[in-house]
Motif scaffolding. Structure first.
Motif, PDB file in Angstrom:
ATOM      1  N   ALA A 109       0.868  -1.055   0.042  1.00 28.73           N
ATOM      2  CA  ALA A 109       0.097   0.058  -0.062  1.00 28.73           C
ATOM      3  C   ALA A 109       0.806   1.224  -0.141  1.00 28.73           C
ATOM      4  O   ALA A 109       0.415   2.321  -0.172  1.00 28.73           O
ATOM      5  N   GLY A 110       2.022   0.986   0.161  1.00 27.60           N
ATOM      6  CA  GLY A 110       3.009   2.228   0.149  1.00 27.60           C
ATOM      7  C   GLY A 110       3.026   3.064   1.404  1.00 27.60           C
ATOM      8  O   GLY A 110       3.439   4.394   1.474  1.00 27.60           O
ATOM      9  N   LYS A 111       2.911   2.391   2.506  1.00 29.78           N
ATOM     10  CA  LYS A 111       2.771   3.258   3.766  1.00 29.78           C
ATOM     11  C   LYS A 111       4.452   3.540   4.100  1.00 29.78           C
ATOM     12  O   LYS A 111       5.325   2.875   3.437  1.00 29.78           O
ATOM     13  N   SER A 112       4.469   4.167   5.017  1.00 26.41           N
ATOM     14  CA  SER A 112       5.731   4.499   5.574  1.00 26.41           C
ATOM     15  C   SER A 112       6.622   3.491   5.919  1.00 26.41           C
ATOM     16  O   SER A 112       7.830   3.382   5.511  1.00 26.41           O
ATOM     17  N   ALA A 113       5.948   2.393   6.576  1.00 28.07           N
ATOM     18  CA  ALA A 113       6.690   0.993   6.806  1.00 28.07           C
ATOM     19  C   ALA A 113       7.253   0.514   5.583  1.00 28.07           C
ATOM     20  O   ALA A 113       8.292  -0.455   5.641  1.00 28.07           O
ATOM     21  N   ASP A 114       6.326   0.589   4.667  1.00 29.02           N
ATOM     22  CA  ASP A 114       6.714  -0.295   3.371  1.00 29.02           C
ATOM     23  C   ASP A 114       7.963   0.519   2.736  1.00 29.02           C
ATOM     24  O   ASP A 114       8.814  -0.272   2.169  1.00 29.02           O
ATOM     25  N   LEU A 126       6.046   0.268  -7.352  1.00 28.53           N
ATOM     26  CA  LEU A 126       4.809  -0.306  -7.837  1.00 28.53           C
ATOM     27  C   LEU A 126       3.722  -0.195  -6.560  1.00 28.53           C
ATOM     28  O   LEU A 126       4.050  -1.249  -5.502  1.00 28.53           O
ATOM     29  N   VAL A 127       2.780   0.367  -6.451  1.00 32.12           N
ATOM     30  CA  VAL A 127       1.860   0.623  -5.235  1.00 32.12           C
ATOM     31  C   VAL A 127       0.391   0.179  -5.328  1.00 32.12           C
ATOM     32  O   VAL A 127      -0.177   0.547  -6.607  1.00 32.12           O
ATOM     33  N   ASP A 128      -0.097  -0.795  -4.554  1.00 29.29           N
ATOM     34  CA  ASP A 128      -1.397  -1.069  -4.661  1.00 29.29           C
ATOM     35  C   ASP A 128      -2.377   0.193  -4.226  1.00 29.29           C
ATOM     36  O   ASP A 128      -2.023   0.775  -3.016  1.00 29.29           O
ATOM     37  N   GLY A 129      -3.377   0.732  -4.999  1.00 29.38           N
ATOM     38  CA  GLY A 129      -4.304   1.485  -4.523  1.00 29.38           C
ATOM     39  C   GLY A 129      -4.153   2.808  -5.636  1.00 29.38           C
ATOM     40  O   GLY A 129      -3.634   2.723  -6.532  1.00 29.38           O
ATOM     41  N   LEU A 130      -5.049   3.710  -5.395  1.00 29.40           N
ATOM     42  CA  LEU A 130      -5.538   4.725  -6.275  1.00 29.40           C
ATOM     43  C   LEU A 130      -4.428   5.832  -5.942  1.00 29.40           C
ATOM     44  O   LEU A 130      -3.614   5.599  -4.621  1.00 29.40           O
ATOM     45  N   VAL A 131      -4.276   6.554  -6.928  1.00 28.43           N
ATOM     46  CA  VAL A 131      -3.201   7.972  -6.568  1.00 28.43           C
ATOM     47  C   VAL A 131      -3.374   8.636  -5.244  1.00 28.43           C
ATOM     48  O   VAL A 131      -4.312   8.898  -4.775  1.00 28.43           O
ATOM     49  N   SER A 132      -2.105   8.705  -4.649  1.00 26.23           N
ATOM     50  CA  SER A 132      -2.157   9.242  -3.152  1.00 26.23           C
ATOM     51  C   SER A 132      -0.909  10.297  -2.961  1.00 26.23           C
ATOM     52  O   SER A 132       0.147   9.989  -3.275  1.00 26.23           O
ATOM     53  N   PRO A 133      -1.054  11.471  -2.534  1.00 28.19           N
ATOM     54  CA  PRO A 133      -0.134  12.233  -2.256  1.00 28.19           C
ATOM     55  C   PRO A 133       0.992  11.842  -1.417  1.00 28.19           C
ATOM     56  O   PRO A 133       2.013  12.419  -1.463  1.00 28.19           O
ATOM     57  N   GLY A 134       0.255  11.054  -0.515  1.00 27.79           N
ATOM     58  CA  GLY A 134       1.407  10.784   0.745  1.00 27.79           C
ATOM     59  C   GLY A 134       2.300   9.862   0.193  1.00 27.79           C
ATOM     60  O   GLY A 134       3.594   9.715   0.481  1.00 27.79           O
ATOM     61  N   VAL A 135       1.739   8.950  -0.739  1.00 29.93           N
ATOM     62  CA  VAL A 135       2.896   7.750  -1.301  1.00 29.93           C
ATOM     63  C   VAL A 135       3.806   8.380  -2.305  1.00 29.93           C
ATOM     64  O   VAL A 135       4.911   8.172  -2.271  1.00 29.93           O
ATOM     65  N   PHE A 149       0.951   3.623  -9.631  1.00 25.76           N
ATOM     66  CA  PHE A 149      -0.301   3.097  -8.835  1.00 25.76           C
ATOM     67  C   PHE A 149      -0.984   2.164  -9.543  1.00 25.76           C
ATOM     68  O   PHE A 149      -1.304   2.295 -10.698  1.00 25.76           O
ATOM     69  N   SER A 150      -1.314   1.111  -8.746  1.00 29.20           N
ATOM     70  CA  SER A 150      -2.076  -0.064  -9.348  1.00 29.20           C
ATOM     71  C   SER A 150      -3.434  -0.121  -8.970  1.00 29.20           C
ATOM     72  O   SER A 150      -3.692  -0.783  -7.606  1.00 29.20           O
ATOM     73  N   ILE A 160      -1.323  14.681  -7.255  1.00 32.84           N
ATOM     74  CA  ILE A 160      -0.437  14.262  -5.919  1.00 32.84           C
ATOM     75  C   ILE A 160      -0.011  15.008  -5.063  1.00 32.84           C
ATOM     76  O   ILE A 160       1.002  14.848  -4.313  1.00 32.84           O
ATOM     77  N   SER A 161      -0.406  16.335  -5.075  1.00 32.25           N
ATOM     78  CA  SER A 161      -0.188  17.276  -4.307  1.00 32.25           C
ATOM     79  C   SER A 161      -1.084  17.345  -3.111  1.00 32.25           C
ATOM     80  O   SER A 161      -2.459  17.271  -3.347  1.00 32.25           O
TER      81      SER A 161
END
Length: 556
Positions: A109-114, A126-135, A149-150, A160-161
């Motif tokens: 999911a592209g979290k900080s821990a990832d 490659l990140v699971d989920g919709l576009v995310s500014p945090g990622v 984003f996938s 993404i801002s």
């Protein structure tokens, strides 16, 4: 509808689904990218309709930073060379000629821990989920060549801002610097399957047109019948991804229809309405509405009584009302008008988590009494959000996705809500409810938090607001407005009245979030001490607001 008291009956019954569908067709024939000539045609249509009603209209040119996604490509170079359908995103970086190339790392999911513990410099994540500014921000900090984003079965546009509105010299460094693209979940699953056996290399190319543009914004003022110069603020965004029939031509159509109907009933209005149509929501992260608040802050502070907005109403497949976003002080009226308009009980609203809320920092409460849940899925979907249809932010958001019956229901609920705020002698805002919610929230904080006096202050405020019922209506309304100016920024913002917070979900009483964070840390850690200091300051901020609001409630 016989049980609905006048003038609500007459206002609600005058709304026409046929007229609104005609407006949607006129607006949704244009691709409305922010600040473009085609978007201007939609504004021309809206402005003409408002002028024909005899309303006092004004068209502004807003200086704003806007980002329009252009062509993009994702190509698998190895092990199985092929092109993958993709899009890029607003505020993403453009690639050099020839794109950027790198080996793929799948980060869940592209979290900080990832992102932690890996050298990702030069890699494509490659990140699971919709576009995310945090990622996107984490990918930029990690030195990634690009983030892909996938999502589900569609290509969902986005930005993404997390910067709310256009930047200043203080915030320009928060603009993202990251190449970004989205692919379907099907293509993402194929890449992940290949990664299980061997490395995968991608080439990503993208062009994004980011720069300062003049955005249109149209206002139309409908004054009340008396001498009360306050008004309800009701705005919508006109810009869209592609033709955006539900998002947000349908919202524009409802607001134009409400302008028609309320103009016809002006003699019944105790106070006025300011209708607003702005750009920059999608491609500038709320740039147009933020510009308006920046430039008319004092007028809004002095005169606005409620902030309402519509985004993506009238959607096909809506099955039940649930999850309306309403502040505590407006919950009772929002629930009442929704049930009156649809004729049956509806779920209780939820506190708004964020989004385009331009008047929070001014101290004006918000009420958006409609949010539908939808039928799950489509043949092209891998996943489904219950409060967003599968075509959200895609080229599939076309006129066939509008359900005229749902559109009419939505318009009636919004009309009933607006009518209460402009026809009731006393503004239907219950700040005792907000005070009780603050007390409950403070009492639920970790036991080690020394903020018990704040709960007692909130209880005092609730009692003081309840006692205001004996005052003259004009005095009650004045106190209600001033209490809101004091409490709303503290309850929903961190930055205060003049600087917008980041466009992220901060939640209720965000300044007190330090209490929970501190409770999870060892007291010997420096961050624990910093959070405790932060909490003292935020406690002072809330205490001052509660005491000031109580003084307002008890003033004579």
């Amino acid at each position: 509808m016989s049980a609905v008291p006048d003038p609500l009956t007459r206002i609600i019954d005058d709304i026409s689904a046929d007229r609104m569908m005609g407006d949607i067709r006129a607006i949704a024939k244009h691709v409305r990218l922010s600040g473009t000539a085609e978007e201007a045609l939609a504004f021309d249509y809206i402005e003409t309709e408002l002028n024909d009603l005899g309303l006092a209209t004004h068209r502004y040119a807003c200086d704003a930073l806007v980002s329009l996604p252009g062509p993009a490509s994702v190509r698998v170079l190895s092990p199985n060379e092929r092109d993958i359908a993709c899009i890029t995103h607003s505020m993403a970086a453009s690639t050099p000629d020839g794109g950027v190339t790198g080996e793929v790392s799948h980060l869940g999911a592209g979290k900080s821990a990832d992102f932690a513990g890996s050298d990702l410099a030069g890699r494509i994540v490659l990140v699971d989920g919709l576009v995310s500014p945090g990622v996107a921000a984490r990918a930029a900090r990690a030195g990634c060549a690009a983030v892909v984003f996938s999502g589900d079965g569609q290509l969902h546009q986005g930005i993404i801002s997390d910067l709310y509105g256009s930047p200043t010299s203080k915030t320009m460094d928060r603009l993202p610097d990251c190449v970004a693209a989205s692919i379907s979940g099907f293509d993402g699953a194929a890449i992940k399957a290949e990664l299980a056996d061997r490395p995968v290399t991608l080439r990503v190319s993208a062009t994004v047109d980011t720069g300062w543009r003049q955005l249109p914004l149209v206002t139309a003022d409908l004054p009340g019948a008396g001498d009360d110069d306050t008004y309800a603020f009701f705005g919508v965004h006109v810009d869209s991804w592609d033709v955006g029939a539900t998002d947000n031509a349908a919202g524009n159509a409802i607001l134009v229809e409400l302008a028609r109907v309320f103009t016809a009933h002006r003699a019944e209005l105790a106070r006025g309405v300011r209708f607003l149509f702005w750009s920059g929501h999608s491609h500038g992260r709320y740039a147009g509405s933020c510009w308006y608040v920046d430039n008319f802050w004092q007028d809004l502070y002095d005169r606005a009584v409620i902030a309402m907005s519509i985004d993506s109403p009238g959607t096909k497949g809506a099955v039940s009302l649930g999850g309306a976003k309403v502040m505590d002080e407006a919950v009772a009226v929002a629930t009442e008008v929704a049930e009156l308009a649809v004729g049956h009980e509806v779920p209780s609203p939820q506190r708004p988590p964020g989004g385009e809320q331009p008047l929070w920092r001014v101290g004006v409460p918000s009420m958006n009494p409609v949010r539908w849940r939808h039928r799950a899925g489509s043949e092209a979907s891998l996943s489904f959000s219950p409060t967003s249809p599968w075509w959200h932010h895609t080229v599939e958001d076309t006129i066939d996705k509008v359900d005229p019956d749902v559109l009419l229901s939505d318009a009636r609920i919004y009309a009933a809500g607006l009518a209460r705020f402009v026809t009731d002698e006393v503004l239907p805002l219950d700040y005792a409810a907000l005070a009780r919610a603050i007390a409950e929230h403070v009492r639920a904080l970790p036991a080690a938090t020394d903020l018990a006096d704040l709960a007692a202050s909130a209880d005092d405020l609730a009692a003081a607001v309840d006692a205001m019922a004996d005052a003259r209506p004009a005095d009650i309304n004045d106190r209600i407005r001033r209490i809101g100016r004091t409490l709303v920024p503290v309850a929903y913002t961190v930055g205060g009245p003049f600087e917008p917070d980041p466009a992220t979900r901060q939640g209720f009483l965000p300044g007190l979030a330090a209490a929970t964070r501190a409770a999870d840390l060892d007291p010997s850690q420096p961050l624990h001490h910093a959070l405790r200091t932060e909490l003292v300051r935020e406690g002072n901020r809330l205490r001052h607001a509660l005491v000031t609001a109580t003084q307002i409630a008890t003033s004579r």
